[in-house]
Design an enzyme around this catalytic site. Structure first.
Site, PDB file in Angstrom:
ATOM      1  N   TYR A 167       0.862  -1.184   0.000  1.00 52.18           N
ATOM      2  CA  TYR A 167       0.000   0.000   0.000  1.00 52.18           C
ATOM      3  C   TYR A 167       0.895   1.229   0.000  1.00 52.18           C
ATOM      4  O   TYR A 167       1.875   1.276   0.743  1.00 52.18           O
ATOM      5  CB  TYR A 167      -0.875   0.013   1.258  1.00 52.18           C
ATOM      6  CG  TYR A 167      -1.677   1.293   1.435  1.00 52.18           C
ATOM      7  CD1 TYR A 167      -2.996   1.367   1.002  1.00 52.18           C
ATOM      8  CD2 TYR A 167      -1.098   2.429   2.010  1.00 52.18           C
ATOM      9  CE1 TYR A 167      -3.729   2.535   1.147  1.00 52.18           C
ATOM     10  CE2 TYR A 167      -1.830   3.599   2.149  1.00 52.18           C
ATOM     11  CZ  TYR A 167      -3.141   3.647   1.719  1.00 52.18           C
ATOM     12  OH  TYR A 167      -3.858   4.805   1.851  1.00 52.18           O
ATOM     13  N   GLU A 171      -3.225   7.603  -4.120  1.00 59.38           N
ATOM     14  CA  GLU A 171      -3.208   6.339  -3.381  1.00 59.38           C
ATOM     15  C   GLU A 171      -3.093   5.166  -4.345  1.00 59.38           C
ATOM     16  O   GLU A 171      -3.815   5.119  -5.345  1.00 59.38           O
ATOM     17  CB  GLU A 171      -4.493   6.207  -2.553  1.00 59.38           C
ATOM     18  CG  GLU A 171      -4.514   4.982  -1.651  1.00 59.38           C
ATOM     19  CD  GLU A 171      -5.866   4.790  -0.968  1.00 59.38           C
ATOM     20  OE1 GLU A 171      -5.931   4.844   0.261  1.00 59.38           O
ATOM     21  OE2 GLU A 171      -6.867   4.591  -1.689  1.00 59.38           O
TER      22      GLU A 171
END
Ligand code: GDP
Ligand code: MN
Length: 386
Positions: A109, A197
């Site tokens: 992530y 993101e």
């Protein structure tokens, strides 16, 4: 302003970041053609909506033929996709992204966002890719690593390598991972983003580091100078009323209550909402017409409130500084003529041309409850709707 995944990936690609090959498609036949163009054995068909959680909701499907791609596209297009981020009604899928399927190894992530406490952008990453970062933060906060970004220089090489090591990228991929992390920060800074993101950022079995997903939010206040990105706006994904307000240059946010509020100035609007709540009411919206609103803007603002079926009463609280009270009165009268006024209206006017404004309202034939001050106004509107 949110971007779709395929738009985010176009920005990534332009910045030299590795993304899977593929393109957007708006029909099932085009999705099949897009799969064929890939010339790959495995493809991925992904619903393009402004919400995450698509994987778990059936919005991301692996396909092995053009016919299969067409079948999946048919099943997704034109129908609402309900994910845990969309709300119960879901969001209609109008477009798909068709990409090559990759042999995934590990999922990470990575996100660039603003840290308001540090007053700086930060890079935040974890080795628990594919999972919600909120979940990771709760269960395993030490798995999240952060670097503070120098907004002028971007992410330094040493910071990027340090992070890649801490995330546990294999030695052979540390430099590639570091370059991707630096690239994501570049995109964030160059595009005036408030969020970039990538979840998951993956390593593949053939030794690549690839951005498999992409979520980008652009700061609305920068759209004037981000013209290429501004063109990516998708009005279908926006709340129609908030869109209309934005187009009219108003700050409008829909809330859950039943008292429509029309105020000039964000601070006064907040104070008005506080007082409404203090006296037992619930605001139906936040609406700031701004300091220098025109009759047209006031008309628009008043119409937006009138058309909200949840509104059982309206409170107008104007302190006329640059916005003159007579301009406000003209807007209120014009809007009620166009839409009709079926709910109680409490008006508190003060400031420039207040006498003229009050006179206009008095002679308008509208059933207006005048208020002397803010507290009086809040009490009167709460009483009127209860
Ligand atoms: P989200 O659920 O809306 O965040 O959508 P993602 O783009 O993150 O996709 C969800 C999941 O689908 C990912 O976490 C991957 O596990 C899987 N996925 C997406 N693309 C591929 C691919 O090319 N190959 C494989 N094997 N899995 C993929
Ligand atoms: Mn994702």
């Amino acid at each position: 302003m949110k971007l779709h995944e395929f738009q985010a990936k176009a920005l990534f690609r332009e910045a030299g970041l590795p993304v899977p090959r593929g393109r957007a498609a708006a029909t099932a036949d085009d999705a099949a053609a897009a799969f064929t163009e890939l010339g790959a054995a495995l493809g991925v068909v992904k619903a393009q909506i402004h919400a995450g959680g698509r994987g778990k909701a059936g919005g991301v499907k692996l396909v092995r033929s053009a016919a299969e791609a067409k079948g999946v596209a048919d099943a997704l297009l034109g129908k609402p996709l309900v994910t845990k981020q969309t709300g119960p009604g879901g969001t209609i899928v109008r477009r798909l992204l068709v990409e090559e399927g990759l042999p995934l190894d590990k999922e990470f992530y990575a996100a660039v966002l603003l840290d308001r406490r540090l007053e700086a952008p930060i890079l935040m990453a974890s080795s628990q890719g594919g999972m919600d970062i909120e979940e990771v933060a709760e269960k395993d906060p030490n798995a999240i690593v952060r670097e503070t970004i120098d907004a002028r220089a971007g992410l330094h090489g040493f910071q990027a390598r340090r992070m890649a090591f801490r995330l546990g990228f294999p030695k052979a991929l540390v430099n590639k991972a570091a370059a991707v992390l630096q690239g994501l920060v570049r995109v964030f800074l160059d595009r005036d983003a408030s969020l970039v993101e990538v979840n998951p950022l993956v390593t593949t079995k053939d030794g690549r580091v690839v951005c498999l997903d992409g979520k980008v939010v652009i700061d609305d206040n920068a759209l004037y100078r981000q013209t290429a990105v501004a063109g990516m706006r998708d009005v279908d994904e926006e709340d129609p009323t908030e869109r209309r307000a934005k187009d009219a240059g108003l700050s409008y946010i829909k809330l859950d209550g039943n008292i429509g509020c029309l105020v000039n100035g964000a601070g006064l609007a907040m104070a008005t909402m506080d007082l409404v709540k203090l006296h037992g009411g619930e605001p139906a919206n936040f609406l700031d017409v701004g300091g220098g609103a025109t009759t047209e803007q006031v008309t628009n603002a008043f119409q937006i409130i009138l058309e909200d079926p949840a509104v059982k009463g309206i409170l107008v609280n104007i302190f006329g500084g640059i916005l003159r009270c007579d301009v406000l009165a003209e807007g209120v009268i014009a809007a009620t003529k166009a839409v009709g006024l079926k709910v109680p209206l409490v008006v508190r006017l003060e400031g420039t041309n207040v006498d003229k404004g009050r006179e206009l309202l008095r002679n308008s034939g509208l059933a207006i409850v005048p208020a002397t001050d803010l507290t009086d106004a809040a009490k009167k509107i709460v009483e009127a709707v209860s």
